[in-house]
Structures are given as structure tokens and as C-alpha cells.
Design an enzyme around this catalytic site. Structure first.
Site, PDB file in Angstrom:
ATOM      1  N   HIS A 240      12.975   0.943  18.201  1.00  0.00           N
ATOM      2  CA  HIS A 240      13.873   1.121  17.058  1.00  0.00           C
ATOM      3  C   HIS A 240      13.777  -0.121  16.171  1.00  0.00           C
ATOM      4  CE1 HIS A 240      17.254   2.761  14.864  1.00  0.00           C
ATOM      5  NE2 HIS A 240      17.822   1.574  14.894  1.00  0.00           N
TER       6      HIS A 240
ATOM      7  N   ASN B 104      12.173   3.937  23.962  1.00  0.00           N
ATOM      8  CA  ASN B 104      12.118   4.176  22.514  1.00  0.00           C
ATOM      9  C   ASN B 104      11.983   2.833  21.816  1.00  0.00           C
ATOM     10  OD1 ASN B 104      12.421   5.524  19.982  1.00  0.00           O
ATOM     11  ND2 ASN B 104      14.566   4.881  19.921  1.00  0.00           N
TER      12      ASN B 104
END
Ligand code: GAR
Length: 316
Positions: free
Chosen positions: A110, A108
Site C-alpha cells: 500500500h 499487500n
């Protein structure tokens, strides 16, 4: 080069997905995008991906239970042949089942320097805290939100007068560069000499009375005060090869293995006929098979007394 297959999940604009996709157009990029999926059929990123010839899938999650919707996405990823998942602005909490199914295979991005500012509103929170730097992080996805081991970060200076939007725009530039670089390193990590050595080390040192030494510049594993049973050759004399050297178990095994698969097996120089070189740097390694070979090699050199004890122990 076999490219790793990556499925990308988005919720909206998809600029990080686009950055991953454009980077993947380079011949030497070690991954390819096989699917872009969104939890909104109108996500603008889907149209961009489709125009680039990438398979897309869009379905709203509304009215579905979390795990139920995640199962739909999971089925799409698997049908597309994805080996990895990249979350790129995918604004959904994931079910534990989905996370477990992609353990160590899902990344991911971020927009903060994790572990600071998990969750939403990261840019404003960094400005309000008076931080000198904000930034972005790519991490492995675990069950906790925006948690999991961080693989790469880029700090971005906060300027006087920055608003959340102006800061977000600059961080986004950093995100686009960080994500593809980090993903490329991640999908090739199992081909890196250090990773391969560690994996062999783990197996070799699990053998009874095994110890590690360095010999002729190569890490090697032997029975304490006894003979060696495994070596790891890393770019020996600049040959660029990472390989495992183990003892064969039958007189003609070296020749027959090389004949069977000359891309993987080779005769290690100076080791004679009783050793076999097994390339580890070709991509797909069958670690169960390699562990069996290391164990068989250990048995070849283990003193009879130790072997006898092991056999008795294994019977129970
Ligand atoms: C990006 O800034 C990404 O880091 C962030 O959403 C934006 C998506 O933009 N993700 C998160 O906040 C996840 N917690 P994009 O759709 O243009 O890539």
C-alpha cells in the site's frame, strides 16, 4: 532450496508484480511466481508476465457477486499450487471467505505509511496534511481494508512542489524494492531460528509444570525442580543447525530414526544414546508430530506421581 510458491493478483499496470517476478529470477530468491491473475483480461501486467513464461489468468469480475468471483480466483491460485498470495495493485475489496482461506498467507503493498491513509488518494492526502514523509507499507491482509500487521515500510521524503504524481513515482521505486525483500523474509520466517524457538517454546511450556532455563548456551525446557525434556540447539559451536533435542522412548530408537531419515535426525553430541536431534531448519516441519515428540519426552522424565495424575485427568 524448496521455493515458496506465490500467486500474484493485479488489476492493471503490474509494476510491483514485475518487481517481484524479476527478483524471483535470482537463484537465492526463496520464492517463485506460479501465477499472475487479474480481474481484467486486458490488464497490461498479464502480457508482461506471460512474456516471462509465467502462467496467467484474466477474467472480468463484472456481473458476478464478490464471493463468486473470489471463488474463481481462489480456484486458480490453488490449481497453480500457490502457498502464498501477493496483492500488487489489486484494486478489489476481498470477500471474507477469500481472506479467511489465505489467512497469514496473503500480503499487500500500500502506498502510504500505514496506519496513515488507508484506501485511495494516499499521495494527495499526505501532501495536503503537510507531512514531511510519505512512503509505502507491506502488510498481512486481514478482513479490514489496508489493515493487518505491517511487515515492512519505507519512508519517502515529500519534496517542495511535489504533486501526487511526482510523489507516487518516487514511492513506486521504494515499493519495488520493499515488496520482494519483505515477501522473501516472510516466506522464510518459519526457518528463522527465533521463530522456530518460539514455536517449540509454546509447545514445551504447555506441558504440565514446565519451565524454561538456559543451559550450555541453549534454551531448554524441564519440569520445575526436575529433569529436562527438550532443548533447542541454535548454531551450536557454529554448526549452522537449528534443531530440537528430545528424549527417545525406546532403547534403539535413536539409531533407527537416524537410519530412517539421516537428513532430519542426528545423534546430539554429549547427550548419549537416549536423546535424538531433530532438524527444524529443513523447511517443512510437521508440528503435530513434533508436539507429540515433545510430549513423549516430557513423559519420559516426568515423576511417576505427576504422570499418574495426568493419566487420571486425561481419562475424564
Ligand atoms: C501501487 O502503487 C500500489 O501500492 C497501489 O497501486 C499501485 C499499483 O501499481 N496499491 C494500492 O493502492 C492498494 N490499496 P502497479 O500495478 O504498477 O504495481
Amino acid at each position: 532450496m524448496q521455493k515458496a510458491k506465490v500467486g500474484v493478483l493485479i488489476s492493471g499496470r503490474g509494476s510491483n508484480m514485475a518487481a517481484l517476478l524479476y527478483a524471483a529470477k535470482a537463484d537465492d530468491c526463496p520464492y517463485e511466481i506460479v501465477l499472475v491473475a487479474a480481474n481484467d483480461p486486458d490488464a497490461p501486467g498479464l502480457a508482461l508476465a506471460a512474456a516471462e513464461g509465467i502462467a496467467t489468468f484474466g477474467q472480468s469480475h463484472k456481473g458476478m457477486k464478490r464471493a463468486e468471483f473470489d471463488a474463481v480466483i481462489d480456484a486458480q491460485l490453488r490449481a497453480a499450487g500457490a502457498d502464498y498470495v501477493a496483492l500488487a495493485g489489486y484494486m478489489r475489496l476481498l470477500s471474507p471467505e477469500f481472506v479467511a482461506g489465505w489467512e497469514n498467507r496473503m500480503l499487500n503493498i500500500h502506498p502510504s505509511l500505514l496506519p496513515r491513509y488507508k484506501g485511495l488518494d494516499t499521495h494527495q492526502r499526505a501532501i495536503d496534511a503537510g507531512d514531511a514523509f510519505a512512503g509505502c507499507s507491506v502488510h498481512i491482509v486481514t478482513a479490514e481494508l489496508d489493515d493487518g500487521p505491517v511487515l515492512g515500510q519505507t519512508p519517502v521524503a515529500i519534496l517542495p512542489g511535489d504533486t501526487a504524481d511526482s510523489l507516487a513515482a518516487r514511492i513506486l521505486i521504494a515499493e519495488h524494492q520493499l515488496y520482494s525483500r519483505t515477501l522473501a523474509a516472510f516466506v522464510t520466517r518459519e526457518r528463522q531460528p527465533d521463530w522456530l524457538l518460539n514455536k517449540v517454546r509454546e509447545i514445551a511450556l504447555a506441558q504440565p509444570q514446565a519451565e524454561e532455563t538456559l543451559s550450555h548456551g541453549m534454551p531448554c525446557f524441564g519440569i520445575a525442580k526436575g529433569k529436562k525434556f527438550a532443548w533447542v540447539s541454535r548454531d551450536h559451536h557454529g554448526d549452522g543447525i537449528t534443531a530440537l533435542l528430545v528424549k527417545t522412548t525406546a532403547p534403539d530408537e535413536q539409531a533407527s530414526l537416524i537410519e530412517m531419515d539421516p537428513d532430519i535426525y542426528y545423534r546430539p553430541a554429549y547427550f548419549g544414546d537416549e536423546w535424538i536431534g531433530i532438524r527444524l531448519d529443513r523447511g517443512e516441519n510437521d508440528w503435530d508430530h513434533l508436539a507429540t515428540r515433545i510430549r513423549a519426552s516430557w513423559r519420559q522424565v516426568a515423576p511417576k506421581k505427576l504422570l499418574g495424575l495426568m493419566d487420571i485427568a486425561e481419562e475424564f
